[in-house]
Design an enzyme around this catalytic site. Structure first.
Site, short mmCIF file in Angstrom:
data_model
loop_
_atom_site.label_atom_id
_atom_site.label_comp_id
_atom_site.label_asym_id
_atom_site.label_seq_id
_atom_site.Cartn_x
_atom_site.Cartn_y
_atom_site.Cartn_z
N ASN A 113 36.29 30.79 -6.06
CA ASN A 113 36.86 29.84 -7.01
C ASN A 113 37.73 28.84 -6.27
O ASN A 113 37.93 28.93 -5.06
CB ASN A 113 37.68 30.60 -8.06
CG ASN A 113 37.05 30.55 -9.43
OD1 ASN A 113 36.68 29.48 -9.91
ND2 ASN A 113 36.92 31.68 -10.08
N ASP B 234 41.90 31.83 -11.05
CA ASP B 234 40.60 31.21 -11.30
C ASP B 234 40.56 29.88 -10.54
O ASP B 234 40.72 29.87 -9.32
CB ASP B 234 40.41 31.02 -12.81
CG ASP B 234 38.94 30.89 -13.20
OD1 ASP B 234 38.26 30.01 -12.65
OD2 ASP B 234 38.48 31.65 -14.07
#
Length: 308
Positions: free
Chosen positions: A167, A217
Site C-alpha cells: 500500500n 492503508d
C-alpha cells in the site's frame, strides 16, 4: 508529545463505495477522481461545482491507482494500474489499451485470475509505480504482493516482492528515501532510493502501527515530510512525523479509512464498506463515502507519467 486533532462528522460525497480507493487530484482540471475497486467504477468530481457534479464511469475491471500522462489530455486518457497490467484508460469510451502486462509464462493465467493492482504513485522522474497482490475478494492474501516500476521505455521491473497487501508509496523531498506500507504487517518501511535508476535498497521499519485490528492503508506526504496515513479499521487518519512519531489524528465517522490525497491544504479521504454493520451501525451509516478536512499544509507535488 502533544497530538493535534481534527474531527470530521459528515461526508463530503455520499458515494457509498464498496472499496473506495486511489484518490487523485488533477490540478489542471481541479478535479478529484477515485475508484470503487470492487464495483469496477471510477468517480470524477469537479471541485468547482462540488459533489453534485459526480460522474461515474464503468472501468470494466478493477483499477487500483491512476495517474496523468505528460502531453496527454487527462479529460480523455489516463494511465491506470488495472487488474492484470498497466493500461491507458479512455475516460470517454471506457476502453483499456495495455502498456505492460504484469504476468508472463505458464503461471500468468493463474496470477491474473487471483491477483489485482492496488496502490501506486509517480516519482519525480515520471516513472509509474504500481503494486499488485492477491485480491481478498477472491483468495486469502499470501506473500505474493509485489511492487512494479514502469520505466519510460515501458519496461516493467519488479522492484520489491514478498509483501501481503502493499500500500501507500511516497518519496521524501530530497528524493533519497522511499516509503512503502505492507498493511497486514502494520508497518511502513523505508528504503534508500536512487532517483536516477529507480532502484531501492536497505529496507528498514520506519513506523509500526501497534494497534490490534487497525491496519495502515494508503498514505500521502506533505511538504514538511509528514506522512498522513489512512488507518483501516481505526476511524482515523494519522500524521506521522519524519521522526516516525504520531503527531496528529483526523477522527472520522466510519471505520475503514482507505486513502487520503491533498488538494491544496485539504485532505480528501476515501473509505470502504462496513463489514460488521450490526456491531458498528454509525460506521455503516458513513461507510464508503468521501470526506474532506483542511489540515493547514500542502502535499508534495504530483508528477505526470512520462512514456516514450
Amino acid at each position: 508529545m502533544e497530538i493535534q486533532e481534527w474531527t470530521v462528522t459528515e461526508a463530503y460525497a455520499p458515494t457509498k463505495c464498496s472499496l473506495g480507493e486511489g484518490p487523485y487530484y488533477s490540478e489542471e482540471r481541479h478535479e478529484l477522481r477515485f475508484q470503487d475497486i470492487n464495483n469496477k467504477k471510477m468517480y470524477l468530481i469537479d471541485l468547482h461545482k462540488g459533489p453534485e457534479s459526480i460522474r461515474v464511469i464503468d472501468t470494466q475491471m478493477p483499477i487500483g491507482v491512476t495517474a496523468n500522462i505528460e502531453g496527454v489530455d487527462s479529460s480523455e486518457t489516463i494511465l491506470v494500474g488495472a487488474k492484470d497490467g498497466v493500461t491507458k484508460f479512455n475516460l470517454k469510451t471506457g476502453e483499456h489499451e495495455y502498456v505492460a502486462k504484469y504476468w508472463h509464462g505458464p503461471d500468468a493465467h493463474e496470477k491474473t485470475t487471483r491477483m489485482r493492482s492496488n496502490d501506486g504513485a509517480v516519482d519525480t522522474q515520471g516513472r509509474f509505480w504500481v503494486e499488485a497482490f492477491d485480491d481478498p475478494e477472491i483468495v486469502e492474501p499470501t506473500k505474493a504482493g509485489v511492487l512494479f516500476r514502469l520505466d519510460h521505455d515501458r519496461t516493467l521491473t519488479t522492484v520489491h516482492a514478498n509483501m501481503t497487501i502493499p500500500n501507500g508509496i511516497t518519496w521524501n523531498s530530497q528524493d533519497t528515501t522511499m516509503f512503502l506500507t505492507d498493511s497486514p504487517d502494520q508497518k511502513v518501511y523505508q528504503f534508500d532510493y536512487d532517483t536516477q535508476t529507480g532502484n531501492v535498497s536497505d529496507k528498514k521499519v520506519f513506523f509500526h502501527l501497534d494497534e490490534p485490528g487497525v491496519f495502515p492503508d494508503g498514505h500521502a506526504m506533505d511538504v514538511e515530510g509528514n506522512i498522513w496515513h489512512a488507518c483501516y479499521g481505526g476511524f482515523k487518519v494519522i500524521r506521522i512525523s519524519p521522526a516516525g512519531q504520531i503527531t496528529g489524528v483526523i477522527r472520522l465517522p466510519t471505520r475503514n479509512i482507505t486513502c487520503p490525497t491533498f488538494v491544496g491544504t485539504e485532505l480528501y479521504i476515501t473509505s470502504a464498506k462496513e463489514a460488521e454493520p450490526d456491531k458498528y451501525p454509525e460506521s455503516a451509516l458513513f461507510a464508503g463515502n468521501v470526506f474532506k478536512v483542511d489540515v493547514g499544509i500542502k502535499g508534495m507535488p504530483k508528477y505526470r507519467v512520462r512514456l516514450g
